[in-house]
Design a protein around this motif. Sequence first.
Motif, short mmCIF file in Angstrom:
data_model
loop_
_atom_site.label_atom_id
_atom_site.label_comp_id
_atom_site.label_asym_id
_atom_site.label_seq_id
_atom_site.Cartn_x
_atom_site.Cartn_y
_atom_site.Cartn_z
N GLU A 1010 0.85 -1.18 0.00
CA GLU A 1010 0.00 0.00 0.00
C GLU A 1010 0.89 1.23 0.00
O GLU A 1010 2.11 1.12 0.22
CB GLU A 1010 -0.95 0.01 1.21
CG GLU A 1010 -2.33 -0.57 0.93
CD GLU A 1010 -3.13 0.27 -0.06
OE1 GLU A 1010 -2.70 1.39 -0.39
OE2 GLU A 1010 -4.17 -0.21 -0.52
N TYR A 1011 0.28 2.39 -0.23
CA TYR A 1011 1.08 3.60 -0.38
C TYR A 1011 0.35 4.76 0.28
O TYR A 1011 -0.87 4.90 0.16
CB TYR A 1011 1.29 3.91 -1.87
CG TYR A 1011 2.20 5.08 -2.15
CD1 TYR A 1011 3.58 4.94 -2.10
CD2 TYR A 1011 1.67 6.32 -2.48
CE1 TYR A 1011 4.42 6.00 -2.36
CE2 TYR A 1011 2.50 7.40 -2.75
CZ TYR A 1011 3.89 7.24 -2.68
OH TYR A 1011 4.71 8.31 -2.94
N ASP A 1012 1.13 5.55 1.01
CA ASP A 1012 0.61 6.76 1.65
C ASP A 1012 1.06 7.96 0.83
O ASP A 1012 2.24 8.36 0.90
CB ASP A 1012 1.13 6.86 3.08
CG ASP A 1012 0.66 8.13 3.77
OD1 ASP A 1012 -0.22 8.83 3.21
OD2 ASP A 1012 1.16 8.44 4.87
N ASN A 1017 5.13 7.29 1.90
CA ASN A 1017 5.65 6.10 2.57
C ASN A 1017 5.09 4.85 1.91
O ASN A 1017 3.92 4.82 1.50
CB ASN A 1017 5.28 6.09 4.05
CG ASN A 1017 6.12 7.06 4.86
OD1 ASN A 1017 7.27 7.34 4.52
ND2 ASN A 1017 5.55 7.59 5.93
N LEU A 1018 5.92 3.86 1.83
CA LEU A 1018 5.53 2.58 1.27
C LEU A 1018 5.23 1.61 2.40
O LEU A 1018 6.05 1.44 3.31
CB LEU A 1018 6.67 2.04 0.40
CG LEU A 1018 6.49 0.65 -0.19
CD1 LEU A 1018 5.37 0.64 -1.21
CD2 LEU A 1018 7.80 0.18 -0.83
N TYR A 1030 6.75 -0.10 7.10
CA TYR A 1030 6.73 1.00 6.13
C TYR A 1030 8.05 1.77 6.21
O TYR A 1030 8.76 1.73 7.20
CB TYR A 1030 5.54 1.94 6.38
CG TYR A 1030 5.63 2.82 7.60
CD1 TYR A 1030 6.21 4.09 7.54
CD2 TYR A 1030 5.11 2.40 8.82
CE1 TYR A 1030 6.27 4.90 8.64
CE2 TYR A 1030 5.17 3.21 9.94
CZ TYR A 1030 5.75 4.46 9.84
OH TYR A 1030 5.82 5.28 10.96
N MET A 1031 8.32 2.46 5.10
CA MET A 1031 9.52 3.29 5.00
C MET A 1031 9.32 4.26 3.84
O MET A 1031 8.37 4.11 3.05
CB MET A 1031 10.76 2.43 4.77
CG MET A 1031 10.81 1.77 3.42
SD MET A 1031 12.36 0.86 3.19
CE MET A 1031 12.15 0.24 1.53
N THR A 1040 10.09 1.07 9.66
CA THR A 1040 9.27 1.06 10.87
C THR A 1040 8.35 -0.14 10.83
O THR A 1040 7.71 -0.41 9.82
CB THR A 1040 8.44 2.34 10.99
OG1 THR A 1040 9.33 3.47 10.95
CG2 THR A 1040 7.66 2.37 12.29
N VAL A 1041 8.30 -0.86 11.93
CA VAL A 1041 7.44 -2.04 12.04
C VAL A 1041 6.23 -1.66 12.86
O VAL A 1041 6.34 -1.19 13.99
CB VAL A 1041 8.19 -3.21 12.70
CG1 VAL A 1041 7.30 -4.44 12.76
CG2 VAL A 1041 9.46 -3.52 11.93
N LEU A 1042 5.06 -1.86 12.29
CA LEU A 1042 3.84 -1.60 13.02
C LEU A 1042 3.65 -2.65 14.10
O LEU A 1042 4.00 -3.82 13.93
CB LEU A 1042 2.62 -1.62 12.08
CG LEU A 1042 2.28 -0.28 11.39
CD1 LEU A 1042 3.40 0.15 10.48
CD2 LEU A 1042 0.98 -0.40 10.62
#
Length: 1615
Positions: A1010-1012, A1017-1018, A1030-1031, A1040-1042
């Motif tokens: 997904e993409y923000d 951020n990916l 995401y990064m 970053t790990v959710l």
Amino acid sequence: MSGRGGGAGGGGGGGAPPLATLLAFALFLQTPLHFPTNANAAGHPNTSAGPTLLYTTNKEVRVTYLSRQPKSTVIVKGLEEGASVDFYMEGQLLCWTDNVLETIKCISHNGTQASDKVTNHPTFSLTGLNSPVGLAIDWYTQKLYWADRDIFDTHRIEVCSFTTKVCKTLFWSDIDQPRAIAVAPMKGLLFWTDWGEEAKIERGGMDGKSRMVIVDTRIFWPNGLTIDYENNKLYWLDAKLHFIDSMDFDGKNRKTIMKNELDYGFALTIFNEKLYWTDWKTWYVHSWDMKTNGPMKNLIHSDDAPGDVKVWNSHRQPQPAQPHPCYYNNGNCSHLCLLSPTPPGYSCACPAGVKLLNKWQCANGIQSQLIIVQKMALSRISLDCPDYPSFIIPLQNIKSAVAVDYDSASDFIYWTDDEARTISRSRINGSEQSIVIQGNLGNIDGLAIDSVAGNLYWTDPAADTITTSRLDGSSRKVLINENLDSPRGIALAPSLGWMFWSDWSGPAKIERASLDGSDRVLLISSDILWPNGIALDITAKKIYWGDAQSKKMEVCNMDGSDRRQIIGDNLNHIFGLSLLGNYLYWTDWQTRSLSRVHKITGMREIVADQVHNVMGVKAFKLGEPLALNPCSDNNGNCSHLCFNRPKDYICDCPIGLELGKDSKTCVKPAAFLIYSRKEKIGRLSIEIQNNNATLPIKDIKGPSYLTIHAEEGRLYWGDPKAYSIGRCTINGSNSEKLLEWTPVESLAFDWCGRNLYWIDTSSRIEVLKVDRSSRRTLIWQGLRKPRSIVLDPLKGYMYWSEWGSKSIKRAQMDGSHVETWMSPVGRAYALTIDYELENLIWVTLEPPLVETARLNGENRKTLISSKITMPFALTLYQDYIYWADWYTGNIESALKTNGENRSIIHSHLDSITDMIVYHQSRQVGKNPCSVNNGGCLHLCLSVVVDGEHRSGYRCACPTHYTLNRDNISCSAPKEFILFSHRFGVGRVIFGGPDCPDTTLSELRGVRAIEYDPVYRNLYWIEGRTHSIKYMPENGIGNVTVLTVDVDVSADMALDPIGRALYFSSPSTNSINVTKLDNTSLVGVVIQGEKYVPRYIVIHPTKRLLFWADVNLKKIMSSAMDGTDRKEIIQAQNISALTLDPFNNTIYWANANQIYACSLDGHEKRTIWKGGVVMSLSVLNSTLYWIDGAKQLMRLPLDEKNAPARSVTRVPYVGDVVAVHKIDMKHQCAGGGKCSGVCLAGGKCGCVRGLSSQGTPCGLSPCAVDYFECAPNSPDHNVHLPQFQQCVPKTWRCDGISDCPNGADENGCNTCPADKFKCPDGNCLENDQVCDGVQQCSDGQDEANCCNGPHNYKCPNTGICILSSKLCEQWDRCEGADEVPVQCAQESIDSPVTNMKILYIFILLGLVLLVFPTLGILYCRRKLASNRFPPDDRAGDPLSPKQLPHNIKIGTVCPSTSSNSRAIKMGNKIMEGMRMSNLNSSSTSSYDRNHITGASSSATNGSCFVGGRYPQEPLNPPPSPATTAPSSSAASRHRPYRHYRAINQPPPPTPCSTDVCDESESYEHIFYPMLGSGMYLEAPPPTPCPTSPPSPSSRSSAYFSPLPPPPSPVPPHYDS
């Protein structure tokens, strides 16, 4: 401390003991003992008043004065695992053992002082023990005697002096499980009990001699032991046979004192003809008066299990009337004077491991010794003494040590650590520990030291190199890097100038070379499989090695001749090997032992067994003279490295330096050649011929293209085999991968703009800013097999060759103005630019030529055309060109202007793929990009300005970005297709000026993306870790790990407007949501019994959530908070789902077709049919999906009958997502003002668990198993006190309103037409009604069911059951349906019963027919050959069967469970259950990662073919197990082990090194077994990225198949 002379004085003299000493000994033995009659000096009561008892518990030492009220007083507290206790009356010392702290401690105590601080300040302390048990004090000579086990689990009897702490091992063989110890110093005797497999009581001299067994019959668990010094009697108790016996000191006159009155006796003592003992079962201290022959008395009841017990009285330590033999001058002993039962009454002894030179004098420390590696510890073993005492070297931070060696010149030991990737050193005693080499190390398996020259050598199977350095880690240089596959052991002969090494892979061999790596010779290559350790006999010029596969140890001359076997059998899995004197010492992984063999006679001996995590070994002797060679004198006058060779010696230099003209001094060259060849990158001197060095770069597979950045001293390389671009410093350090999954064809560096250019294999030219922030595809069309690229930043041009057009082309460095510069040129493989003369020089393969021309294309001419076969690399320095010939292996030079002065500067370097000169002059000059990046925020690219006289610049953007009007900054794309593939994540945009596709990030194991678009951020779901990460899209920045755990098959959808991320969870059949600005909270949006949501999509502007429900077989929708759920359309077997938010259309795929409908489910239509669709997305009226071949497809929706086409250059696609423009003016932009989720119209919705406590949508007050009556929310009108908000979920729909607002019964009034509704709201299937089982809470499903003729109503419950259910021996009516009268009537009336009788007769007939047949088959099998050997002990549940002889070695080990072991035999499986399986884990933890495998199995189990597993003990140990973990690096705490002689560990399981990701496979290689037609799987390859677990420690469950008895529990007595 007493002034008696029993300590280790310093007065050791020589000569025989004087006559006076012998006469004194005779008088000493005949002198009566002195027993005091009054109270002792400590104030203890007289004997007539009752003794004082000392006893231990786990945590305390207590004292009880029997002359008073028998009440215990704690005098020592805070023990961890107290065991034994004793005292030294004259010295006022109290001593005890602590198993957990591994110590013996003594305190000064006079019997009256307080006890609060006594343990904090011990008077005497022995640390570093393992498991001390039993304790006895020799009050004559002030020494401690105890039993312990060493670091290799060998039990020993030891002694130590109070005065000097000099310790000595007395007995070490045939000691199984020692328990109690007692001394009789007046006789020089020591006694101990042993409750091992062969229980016994032994005695020996207190000097370690005159050993004999005095009891070995009618004995099982001998525990307590005590001595009656007045009558010379020995008393002992047996905890299993429940008796106390007495006997003389020689075991004669045995007599039973009491029997059957003991429950679980442990410790025993005597005083005044009374016996006192502790009992673990009763938790009492008992007594027995021998004068009256009982009865047994209960003296002290302990609140914890009592352990050892002693009478604390001076009568228990009577003093001799005459001085003992050690009294005067310590018996003339230099260290220990030990009493003896034989003349002269004493023996001199030395500290542990030190040799006694004569009868009185000890050597100056340990001389011959051995260092053994145990992964997380290094241990030292003395070879001077027959007991081989061992000591752990106190080292820190050892993680996975493998190899070890000793430097006799400096007295340092060196070792390697595979996990820390270091080489370290320390003194033998562990002091001065330091790291010698760190960084750029792989898996270092072999280590060797040249003490003469002061050089260190090591093998690295990860890099396939042999490397050297100085002993301080400086002057590092790779010596050998070719034709090595898995180098392992290495050994040096400095005096001869040779080194030897083993290589156990592809194919295995043993080789020799000079110490500088030259003159390489293959010695052994046949009949060798897994050669590990290497050892040298330099005097005899012999080389020894061990083969772990063929299980042999062999020897040959140093030229490979006269090969023969030293050991040809029973060598299980040799690893380390070392030679000292006439003995070869080796470690064995499978038996986990250290052994030695005489190199001539072949006589073998086990030095130490039970050596866990055993690795390398080194044996040496202190003070050995160093050999002499030219390097021993001032390092041969070499400035850095000196290498002795068989005929001469040579000076050499580390990487970065070259030998000067004097051939001794190393200098830093102004320029040198760097080349790529096979799997290496090396450097060559331009001035000195064949001066070659390999750069120590890790993780390269096939570097083929090179470029440099001279100003920063960096080297860049392209590795087509690894699909990567890497870089490092010019000496090979600090290597890193710049780009992965990038197939490179050529590299060039722009030193002005600090940009890297390359050609990839798909015919593109790309550029990357070296900080990795910006990547752009410059040319992607019109290229025909581009090959080599060079740059001219000062002019603004780039040049490249094309094999397809047989030309050299050029363009401006921004990719514009492409033109053909020279044609035809054949297959030009390498280009270089002469910036000084403005010429371009190139080499061609067809025909083989070196040509040149002016940069304006004029004056083309041939420089070299003769005696050149295949020029493959080309570079230039000053006036000369240099080229490498692929076939001849020569590197030649010639003048760059005319090709004259041609000469060979290096040879024997075939297969060079690229070459470049490193010198600052190769990259001089500046352009506008050199200063502040030309002001550009992304890429600054050189272009041509003012014709060809000077360069300008142009700011450029990453691919798909747009250059803003300021011509400096760039804007990111707003709409695009995002896709994941095997190598990362990419982006596609059609119709723009840029290349349609580009790579964003290099990722592996991506399952969904997904993409923000707000923060660019990916997001992705990672399959390996089951996490969402995401990064930034460009891959720069932290990952970053959710804090959520997701399923591998989960799907997700990002809400860019509402700032939320939705994801499905197949394991819980739910849709969850988390906020992008606070991922620590997770809410549940959709979950219920009927919902099975899978694919999810979002309509961000209409604030709608859509999903495919595989249970309902429909496409569903809801608001963003999960409310207002609707069925959109019927759809089965959906494989993909997407939504077009601008056209308000839903698209889905199933059955090889793609459909569409409106948001309300209307206007259904077929869009496309023709193949598998696995992921679906839509953007700008174009539909994108992934087909069955994992290709990205596209279909224009606004073009009628347009065909679907694949998006080229995008293979192995996994997911595809459309990124749309977002409306930042939307009411919900940024999440609106909602703490939950934002709904249509800007309203706020609540999602359970999403919001923080105290916010309008707070956390639910109800637990998971409770129903919330009414959430306290602004959207709800009902507000309840907290105690009324929750009711159990089982109360929901039970027909009773439990919530004040009746919410628990809402929506419960309907059942489907085909089901029965209970009053409580539950719905039942119709066949559950009147089935005799009550399912409704009030029994309504069984009411009114007995109207039919075949029904029976239970008299007590009223439940109706079928008559056929009567008399089935199943109680359905509280017994009424099974009463004899009822069953008798039923048997008459019921036809069913008659049928049962018929069935019984038929069954009986079958039994009568089958049983004789089975009997015949059984007899035939018994008469046939038995598969199992005659000594099979299946009857013994503790003894495993021997495996069948017909099981072949090499079959794959079956996986083992914790309760069974299956062995594959043909098509059958034999299963057996053994006690050893019941307490062991399901898999073996024995793993060796990259180090050679131990068996052919690739499973997690362990095959022990053709042998036995260790047999468990017949006797469980009578003491509690000590299971506390140790703080030591190599844990020494182990549970009680087996007692049989065959106690050997199971064979290790080979490591599994399949570390490929999910999309990659692992290829197994099999090697033939010697002398057979079978094959074994190869040892695991090197390297593994992480160090694997070590071999299982003996603290594992395997070595404790029978648990020790539980800790005693307090007994309960009737009041």
